[in-house]
Design a protein around this motif. Structure first.
Motif, PDB file in Angstrom:
ATOM      1  N   TYR A  67     -21.591 -59.914   9.644  1.00 60.28           N
ATOM      2  CA  TYR A  67     -21.034 -58.540   9.039  1.00 60.28           C
ATOM      3  C   TYR A  67     -21.897 -58.258   7.873  1.00 60.28           C
ATOM      4  CZ  TYR A  67     -17.494 -55.452   7.227  1.00 60.28           C
ATOM      5  OH  TYR A  67     -16.793 -54.271   6.957  1.00 60.28           O
ATOM      6  N   GLY A  68     -21.977 -56.901   7.764  1.00 58.95           N
ATOM      7  CA  GLY A  68     -22.962 -56.639   6.530  1.00 58.95           C
ATOM      8  C   GLY A  68     -22.264 -55.239   5.843  1.00 58.95           C
ATOM      9  N   TRP A  69     -22.608 -55.062   4.482  1.00 56.30           N
ATOM     10  CA  TRP A  69     -22.590 -53.975   3.722  1.00 56.30           C
ATOM     11  C   TRP A  69     -23.755 -53.119   3.503  1.00 56.30           C
ATOM     12  CZ3 TRP A  69     -19.875 -58.608   3.017  1.00 56.30           C
ATOM     13  CH2 TRP A  69     -18.649 -58.526   3.174  1.00 56.30           C
ATOM     14  N   ARG A  70     -23.897 -51.918   3.531  1.00 60.28           N
ATOM     15  CA  ARG A  70     -25.133 -51.222   3.233  1.00 60.28           C
ATOM     16  C   ARG A  70     -25.342 -51.070   1.912  1.00 60.28           C
ATOM     17  NH1 ARG A  70     -28.744 -49.169   6.484  1.00 60.28           N
ATOM     18  NH2 ARG A  70     -29.839 -47.327   5.802  1.00 60.28           N
ATOM     19  N   VAL A  71     -26.462 -51.583   1.403  1.00 62.05           N
ATOM     20  CA  VAL A  71     -26.871 -51.347  -0.220  1.00 62.05           C
ATOM     21  C   VAL A  71     -28.144 -50.927  -0.110  1.00 62.05           C
ATOM     22  CG1 VAL A  71     -24.991 -53.205  -0.797  1.00 62.05           C
ATOM     23  CG2 VAL A  71     -27.479 -53.709  -0.301  1.00 62.05           C
ATOM     24  N   LEU A  72     -28.375 -50.610  -1.655  1.00 66.45           N
ATOM     25  CA  LEU A  72     -29.838 -50.165  -2.196  1.00 66.45           C
ATOM     26  C   LEU A  72     -30.424 -48.908  -1.155  1.00 66.45           C
ATOM     27  CD1 LEU A  72     -31.531 -53.758  -2.342  1.00 66.45           C
ATOM     28  CD2 LEU A  72     -30.627 -52.171  -4.265  1.00 66.45           C
ATOM     29  N   GLU A  73     -29.276 -48.005  -0.636  1.00 66.05           N
ATOM     30  CA  GLU A  73     -29.972 -46.913  -0.008  1.00 66.05           C
ATOM     31  C   GLU A  73     -30.966 -45.838  -0.600  1.00 66.05           C
ATOM     32  OE1 GLU A  73     -29.867 -44.657   3.213  1.00 66.05           O
ATOM     33  OE2 GLU A  73     -28.313 -46.152   3.048  1.00 66.05           O
ATOM     34  N   GLU A  74     -30.761 -45.720  -1.822  1.00 64.10           N
ATOM     35  CA  GLU A  74     -31.878 -44.836  -2.554  1.00 64.10           C
ATOM     36  C   GLU A  74     -33.021 -45.524  -3.074  1.00 64.10           C
ATOM     37  OE1 GLU A  74     -28.673 -45.454  -3.822  1.00 64.10           O
ATOM     38  OE2 GLU A  74     -27.834 -43.706  -2.826  1.00 64.10           O
ATOM     39  N   MET A  75     -33.118 -47.047  -3.287  1.00 62.84           N
ATOM     40  CA  MET A  75     -34.085 -47.716  -3.539  1.00 62.84           C
ATOM     41  C   MET A  75     -35.184 -48.009  -2.304  1.00 62.84           C
ATOM     42  SD  MET A  75     -34.645 -51.163  -5.477  1.00 62.84           S
ATOM     43  CE  MET A  75     -33.805 -50.558  -7.177  1.00 62.84           C
ATOM     44  N   ILE A  76     -34.564 -48.474  -1.247  1.00 62.03           N
ATOM     45  CA  ILE A  76     -35.416 -48.826  -0.077  1.00 62.03           C
ATOM     46  C   ILE A  76     -35.067 -48.252   1.093  1.00 62.03           C
ATOM     47  CG2 ILE A  76     -36.400 -51.013  -1.334  1.00 62.03           C
ATOM     48  CD1 ILE A  76     -34.432 -52.624   0.239  1.00 62.03           C
ATOM     49  N   GLY A  77     -34.316 -47.352   0.941  1.00 61.17           N
ATOM     50  CA  GLY A  77     -33.657 -46.806   2.235  1.00 61.17           C
ATOM     51  C   GLY A  77     -32.387 -47.572   2.967  1.00 61.17           C
ATOM     52  N   GLY A  78     -32.114 -48.349   2.401  1.00 59.80           N
ATOM     53  CA  GLY A  78     -30.855 -49.046   2.894  1.00 59.80           C
ATOM     54  C   GLY A  78     -31.133 -50.461   3.632  1.00 59.80           C
ATOM     55  N   ILE A  79     -30.175 -51.330   3.232  1.00 58.46           N
ATOM     56  CA  ILE A  79     -30.261 -52.623   4.105  1.00 58.46           C
ATOM     57  C   ILE A  79     -28.814 -53.180   4.110  1.00 58.46           C
ATOM     58  CG2 ILE A  79     -32.502 -53.611   3.576  1.00 58.46           C
ATOM     59  CD1 ILE A  79     -31.209 -55.136   1.309  1.00 58.46           C
ATOM     60  N   TYR A  80     -28.512 -54.032   4.911  1.00 61.53           N
ATOM     61  CA  TYR A  80     -27.368 -54.594   5.069  1.00 61.53           C
ATOM     62  C   TYR A  80     -27.463 -56.192   4.352  1.00 61.53           C
ATOM     63  CZ  TYR A  80     -25.993 -50.693   8.179  1.00 61.53           C
ATOM     64  OH  TYR A  80     -25.782 -49.714   8.403  1.00 61.53           O
ATOM     65  N   ILE A  81     -26.415 -56.640   3.754  1.00 58.41           N
ATOM     66  CA  ILE A  81     -26.185 -57.793   3.241  1.00 58.41           C
ATOM     67  C   ILE A  81     -24.962 -58.360   3.564  1.00 58.41           C
ATOM     68  CG2 ILE A  81     -27.938 -57.724   1.515  1.00 58.41           C
ATOM     69  CD1 ILE A  81     -25.871 -57.617  -0.503  1.00 58.41           C
ATOM     70  N   GLY A  82     -24.682 -59.868   3.927  1.00 54.19           N
ATOM     71  CA  GLY A  82     -23.578 -59.993   4.224  1.00 54.19           C
ATOM     72  C   GLY A  82     -23.545 -61.403   4.802  1.00 54.19           C
ATOM     73  N   PRO A  83     -22.332 -61.963   5.126  1.00 53.62           N
ATOM     74  CA  PRO A  83     -22.263 -63.393   5.923  1.00 53.62           C
ATOM     75  C   PRO A  83     -22.631 -63.548   7.301  1.00 53.62           C
ATOM     76  CG  PRO A  83     -19.871 -62.503   5.743  1.00 53.62           C
ATOM     77  CD  PRO A  83     -20.914 -61.416   4.934  1.00 53.62           C
ATOM     78  N   GLU A  84     -23.067 -64.582   7.483  1.00 50.63           N
ATOM     79  CA  GLU A  84     -23.490 -64.901   9.035  1.00 50.63           C
ATOM     80  C   GLU A  84     -23.065 -66.428   9.344  1.00 50.63           C
ATOM     81  OE1 GLU A  84     -27.858 -64.493  10.047  1.00 50.63           O
ATOM     82  OE2 GLU A  84     -27.807 -66.721   9.327  1.00 50.63           O
ATOM     83  N   ILE A  85     -22.626 -66.484  10.720  1.00 49.64           N
ATOM     84  CA  ILE A  85     -22.487 -67.814  11.143  1.00 49.64           C
ATOM     85  C   ILE A  85     -23.448 -67.908  12.444  1.00 49.64           C
ATOM     86  CG2 ILE A  85     -20.468 -67.130  12.445  1.00 49.64           C
ATOM     87  CD1 ILE A  85     -19.272 -69.772  11.821  1.00 49.64           C
ATOM     88  N   GLN A  86     -24.167 -69.183  12.780  1.00 51.66           N
ATOM     89  CA  GLN A  86     -24.792 -69.465  13.679  1.00 51.66           C
ATOM     90  C   GLN A  86     -24.483 -70.518  14.422  1.00 51.66           C
ATOM     91  OE1 GLN A  86     -28.759 -68.735  11.589  1.00 51.66           O
ATOM     92  NE2 GLN A  86     -29.019 -67.778  13.434  1.00 51.66           N
ATOM     93  N   TYR A  87     -24.820 -70.855  15.838  1.00 52.46           N
ATOM     94  CA  TYR A  87     -24.409 -72.100  16.413  1.00 52.46           C
ATOM     95  C   TYR A  87     -25.777 -72.219  17.324  1.00 52.46           C
ATOM     96  CZ  TYR A  87     -22.426 -75.434  19.647  1.00 52.46           C
ATOM     97  OH  TYR A  87     -22.173 -76.518  20.354  1.00 52.46           O
ATOM     98  N   TYR A  88     -26.093 -73.355  17.406  1.00 53.27           N
ATOM     99  CA  TYR A  88     -27.449 -73.952  18.543  1.00 53.27           C
ATOM    100  C   TYR A  88     -26.848 -75.046  19.217  1.00 53.27           C
ATOM    101  CZ  TYR A  88     -30.287 -70.822  15.403  1.00 53.27           C
ATOM    102  OH  TYR A  88     -30.374 -69.651  14.548  1.00 53.27           O
ATOM    103  N   ALA A  89     -27.160 -75.126  20.424  1.00 52.19           N
ATOM    104  CA  ALA A  89     -26.934 -76.475  21.026  1.00 52.19           C
ATOM    105  C   ALA A  89     -27.999 -76.820  22.229  1.00 52.19           C
ATOM    106  CB  ALA A  89     -25.415 -76.427  21.444  1.00 52.19           C
ATOM    107  N   SER A  90     -28.065 -77.862  22.616  1.00 55.09           N
ATOM    108  CA  SER A  90     -28.820 -78.348  23.821  1.00 55.09           C
ATOM    109  C   SER A  90     -28.053 -79.508  24.134  1.00 55.09           C
ATOM    110  CB  SER A  90     -30.191 -78.322  23.509  1.00 55.09           C
ATOM    111  OG  SER A  90     -30.414 -79.451  22.420  1.00 55.09           O
TER     112      SER A  90
END
Length: 163
Positions: free
Chosen positions: A92-115
């Protein structure tokens, strides 16, 4: 075996052509193609299924949704025929730094890997930008823990080039 410490490294190469469907603020992508995995173990562990080179097929899907102009939700899943490797990620992310670099999203992530015989989970923060002409990228850092009880920091960098 016998509880000895084994250190591993892996390299993956995938060629995954795919399809992209975009409807308003929702985007879905599906991919399929060949994969090569190379696993190095120190000391060598002959009983481990993931050692040396392996060749297989990978299928994957990604979804991106912008519920508002200032937020995003992303998810992806992937499954390989090599040692039934699979993974999933949600962010999930929130858009920030729109004016400075055209906008990026920052926020939390969860990942899972298995084999076969191994699981690995991650919880962290991501930086994502979908707004470039032909390149999509994201990066993340956080904390990882695996099924052997080991924990460590992680860093992830993803680059996708569209044609």
């Amino acid at each position: 075996g016998g509880g000895a410490r084994v250190v591993g490294a892996e390299w993956l190469t995938q060629v995954l052509p795919g399809w992209r469907i975009k409807r308003g603020d929702f985007e879905f992508k599906a991919f399929m193609g060949p994969e090569i995995q190379s696993h190095y173990l120190w000391p060598d562990d002959p009983a481990n299924r993931l050692r040396g080179f392996s060749y297989g097929l990978r299928v994957a899907a990604e979804a991106w949704y912008q519920p508002t102009t200032e937020t995003m939700i992303a998810a992806d899943i992937s499954l390989s025929s090599i040692a039934t490797s699979n993974s999933g990620r949600a962010a999930y992310g929130w858009r920030v730094l729109e004016e400075m670099i055209g906008g990026i999203y920052i926020g939390p992530e969860i990942q899972y890997y298995a084999s076969s015989g191994y699981q690995h989970g991650r919880l962290g923060m991501h930086v994502t930008s979908l707004k470039t002409e032909d390149t999509e990228w994201s990066a993340a850092a956080g904390w990882a823990r695996d099924s052997t009880g080991r924990s460590s920091p992680y860093v992830r960098l993803s680059i996708l080039k569209r044609r």
